[in-house]
Design a protein around this motif. Structure first.
Motif, PDB file in Angstrom:
ATOM      1  N   ILE A 152      12.950  -2.083  21.329  1.00 58.69           N
ATOM      2  CA  ILE A 152      11.932  -1.832  22.360  1.00 58.69           C
ATOM      3  C   ILE A 152      11.004  -0.698  21.924  1.00 58.69           C
ATOM      4  CG2 ILE A 152      11.567  -1.007  24.718  1.00 58.69           C
ATOM      5  CD1 ILE A 152      14.144  -2.565  25.470  1.00 58.69           C
ATOM      6  N   SER A 153      11.559   0.363  21.368  1.00 53.98           N
ATOM      7  CA  SER A 153      10.754   1.496  20.901  1.00 53.98           C
ATOM      8  C   SER A 153       9.803   1.067  19.783  1.00 53.98           C
ATOM      9  CB  SER A 153      11.651   2.627  20.398  1.00 53.98           C
ATOM     10  OG  SER A 153      12.450   3.127  21.431  1.00 53.98           O
ATOM     11  N   THR A 154      10.317   0.285  18.850  1.00 50.42           N
ATOM     12  CA  THR A 154       9.483  -0.203  17.752  1.00 50.42           C
ATOM     13  C   THR A 154       8.367  -1.099  18.267  1.00 50.42           C
ATOM     14  OG1 THR A 154      11.349  -0.083  16.219  1.00 50.42           O
ATOM     15  CG2 THR A 154       9.490  -1.486  15.569  1.00 50.42           C
ATOM     16  N   ALA A 155       8.694  -1.999  19.175  1.00 53.83           N
ATOM     17  CA  ALA A 155       7.675  -2.879  19.755  1.00 53.83           C
ATOM     18  C   ALA A 155       6.607  -2.073  20.493  1.00 53.83           C
ATOM     19  CB  ALA A 155       8.325  -3.891  20.701  1.00 53.83           C
ATOM     20  N   LEU A 156       7.024  -1.054  21.206  1.00 54.96           N
ATOM     21  CA  LEU A 156       6.082  -0.205  21.927  1.00 54.96           C
ATOM     22  C   LEU A 156       5.171   0.545  20.961  1.00 54.96           C
ATOM     23  CD1 LEU A 156       5.074   0.850  24.640  1.00 54.96           C
ATOM     24  CD2 LEU A 156       6.829   2.638  24.508  1.00 54.96           C
ATOM     25  N   LEU A 157       5.734   1.074  19.881  1.00 49.85           N
ATOM     26  CA  LEU A 157       4.920   1.768  18.879  1.00 49.85           C
ATOM     27  C   LEU A 157       3.920   0.817  18.216  1.00 49.85           C
ATOM     28  CD1 LEU A 157       7.423   4.200  17.129  1.00 49.85           C
ATOM     29  CD2 LEU A 157       5.411   4.792  18.495  1.00 49.85           C
ATOM     30  N   VAL A 158       4.356  -0.392  17.894  1.00 52.13           N
ATOM     31  CA  VAL A 158       3.448  -1.386  17.314  1.00 52.13           C
ATOM     32  C   VAL A 158       2.333  -1.699  18.302  1.00 52.13           C
ATOM     33  CG1 VAL A 158       3.274  -3.799  16.587  1.00 52.13           C
ATOM     34  CG2 VAL A 158       5.142  -2.370  15.730  1.00 52.13           C
ATOM     35  N   TRP A 159       2.673  -1.876  19.572  1.00 50.73           N
ATOM     36  CA  TRP A 159       1.663  -2.153  20.601  1.00 50.73           C
ATOM     37  C   TRP A 159       0.672  -0.992  20.695  1.00 50.73           C
ATOM     38  CZ3 TRP A 159      -0.307   0.147  24.858  1.00 50.73           C
ATOM     39  CH2 TRP A 159      -1.122  -0.638  25.670  1.00 50.73           C
ATOM     40  N   ILE A 160       1.166   0.251  20.706  1.00 51.94           N
ATOM     41  CA  ILE A 160       0.296   1.435  20.820  1.00 51.94           C
ATOM     42  C   ILE A 160      -0.638   1.545  19.618  1.00 51.94           C
ATOM     43  CG2 ILE A 160       0.270   3.967  20.787  1.00 51.94           C
ATOM     44  CD1 ILE A 160       2.829   3.830  22.565  1.00 51.94           C
ATOM     45  N   PHE A 161      -0.086   1.417  18.410  1.00 56.22           N
ATOM     46  CA  PHE A 161      -0.937   1.501  17.219  1.00 56.22           C
ATOM     47  C   PHE A 161      -1.944   0.349  17.183  1.00 56.22           C
ATOM     48  CE2 PHE A 161       2.546   4.183  15.352  1.00 56.22           C
ATOM     49  CZ  PHE A 161       1.781   5.342  15.272  1.00 56.22           C
ATOM     50  N   GLY A 162      -1.524  -0.817  17.614  1.00 57.70           N
ATOM     51  CA  GLY A 162      -2.449  -1.952  17.696  1.00 57.70           C
ATOM     52  C   GLY A 162      -3.579  -1.684  18.668  1.00 57.70           C
ATOM     53  N   PHE A 163      -3.262  -1.093  19.798  1.00 55.38           N
ATOM     54  CA  PHE A 163      -4.290  -0.776  20.797  1.00 55.38           C
ATOM     55  C   PHE A 163      -5.272   0.267  20.261  1.00 55.38           C
ATOM     56  CE2 PHE A 163      -5.808   1.715  24.482  1.00 55.38           C
ATOM     57  CZ  PHE A 163      -6.581   0.720  25.072  1.00 55.38           C
ATOM     58  N   VAL A 164      -4.744   1.271  19.566  1.00 55.27           N
ATOM     59  CA  VAL A 164      -5.619   2.291  18.976  1.00 55.27           C
ATOM     60  C   VAL A 164      -6.565   1.639  17.968  1.00 55.27           C
ATOM     61  CG1 VAL A 164      -5.671   4.350  17.502  1.00 55.27           C
ATOM     62  CG2 VAL A 164      -4.052   4.211  19.410  1.00 55.27           C
ATOM     63  N   TRP A 165      -6.033   0.799  17.087  1.00 55.84           N
ATOM     64  CA  TRP A 165      -6.866   0.069  16.124  1.00 55.84           C
ATOM     65  C   TRP A 165      -7.908  -0.773  16.852  1.00 55.84           C
ATOM     66  CZ3 TRP A 165      -6.601  -5.344  16.125  1.00 55.84           C
ATOM     67  CH2 TRP A 165      -7.449  -5.972  15.218  1.00 55.84           C
ATOM     68  N   PHE A 166      -7.470  -1.540  17.848  1.00 49.77           N
ATOM     69  CA  PHE A 166      -8.369  -2.409  18.615  1.00 49.77           C
ATOM     70  C   PHE A 166      -9.515  -1.608  19.229  1.00 49.77           C
ATOM     71  CE2 PHE A 166      -9.645  -4.317  22.647  1.00 49.77           C
ATOM     72  CZ  PHE A 166      -9.967  -5.612  22.246  1.00 49.77           C
ATOM     73  N   SER A 167      -9.220  -0.441  19.765  1.00 49.22           N
ATOM     74  CA  SER A 167     -10.209   0.372  20.467  1.00 49.22           C
ATOM     75  C   SER A 167     -11.163   1.101  19.534  1.00 49.22           C
ATOM     76  CB  SER A 167      -9.503   1.401  21.352  1.00 49.22           C
ATOM     77  OG  SER A 167      -8.671   0.753  22.284  1.00 49.22           O
ATOM     78  N   LEU A 168     -10.669   1.541  18.402  1.00 45.70           N
ATOM     79  CA  LEU A 168     -11.484   2.361  17.502  1.00 45.70           C
ATOM     80  C   LEU A 168     -12.245   1.560  16.449  1.00 45.70           C
ATOM     81  CD1 LEU A 168      -9.102   5.403  16.923  1.00 45.70           C
ATOM     82  CD2 LEU A 168     -11.021   5.188  18.533  1.00 45.70           C
ATOM     83  N   ALA A 169     -11.791   0.366  16.148  1.00 50.35           N
ATOM     84  CA  ALA A 169     -12.414  -0.439  15.096  1.00 50.35           C
ATOM     85  C   ALA A 169     -13.040  -1.706  15.682  1.00 50.35           C
ATOM     86  CB  ALA A 169     -11.377  -0.790  14.035  1.00 50.35           C
ATOM     87  N   LEU A 170     -13.898  -1.529  16.674  1.00 53.81           N
ATOM     88  CA  LEU A 170     -14.541  -2.684  17.290  1.00 53.81           C
ATOM     89  C   LEU A 170     -15.483  -3.358  16.300  1.00 53.81           C
ATOM     90  CD1 LEU A 170     -15.295  -1.246  20.840  1.00 53.81           C
ATOM     91  CD2 LEU A 170     -13.595  -2.978  20.235  1.00 53.81           C
TER      92      LEU A 170
END
Length: 176
Positions: free
Chosen positions: A6-24
């Motif tokens: 669960i922790s790993t999945a959450l970290l992947v989701w968070i890093f994915g969201f950061v990438w999604f938001s910053l690299a439009l």
């Protein structure tokens, strides 16, 4: 063990969201394609699609997801499109109601024409999901150029779109 997963999945989701938001995605520039596709939605999309057409960077334009109440003459008047341009080069698609049906409407339109490349014009935050749905719906030999319209979306809108993108990727594994 489950806590680590669960922790790993959450970290992947968070890093994915950061990438999604910053690299439009960005605008495409002056690349030539056979057609330009514009899903209705946020401001700037249709004017950008018409600009691509006017610059001669594409020969045809499909605006997908147009409200059935809209008449071609009303569209032309609102966006300053000549009757000649409407008759030769602009198609209004009335069948789509969401991003997936935009892609399906586009695929049907492309199949009826000799189109091997298209420019997708949509909002920067919407581009990844719209392009993904198009890639699933179109034949693999059709090239998609991504032409993002720059926007300013709030954090909650980015959050929603990121989760829609993830859902679209997961659904794409089993759909089509």
């Amino acid at each position: 063990m489950i806590l680590r997963i669960i922790s790993t999945a959450l970290l992947v989701w968070i890093f994915g969201f950061v990438w999604f938001s910053l690299a439009l995605p960005q605008p495409a520039g002056d690349l030539q394609t056979d057609a330009v596709i514009v899903p209705t939605g946020s401001a700037g999309r249709i004017p950008q699609g018409l600009s691509v057409l006017e610059q001669g960077l594409a020969e045809q334009l499909l605006v997908t997801g147009v409200d059935p109440e809209v008449k071609p003459g009303e569209f032309a008047a609102q966006f300053g499109v000549s009757r000649r341009r409407m008759d030769c080069c602009v198609t209004l698609g009335f069948a789509a109601v969401d991003t997936k049906s935009n892609a399906l409407e586009t695929a049907e339109w492309v199949a009826d024409r000799n189109i091997t490349s298209l420019r997708l014009v949509t909002a920067d935050w919407h581009m990844r999901r719209a392009a993904h749905e198009l890639e699933l719906a179109l034949p693999s030999d059709v090239t998609i150029v991504r032409d993002a319209v720059q926007t300013e979306l709030e954090l909650d809108g980015l959050f929603l779109e990121y989760n829609k993108l993830l859902a679209s990727w997961l659904a794409g594994l089993v759909d089509y």
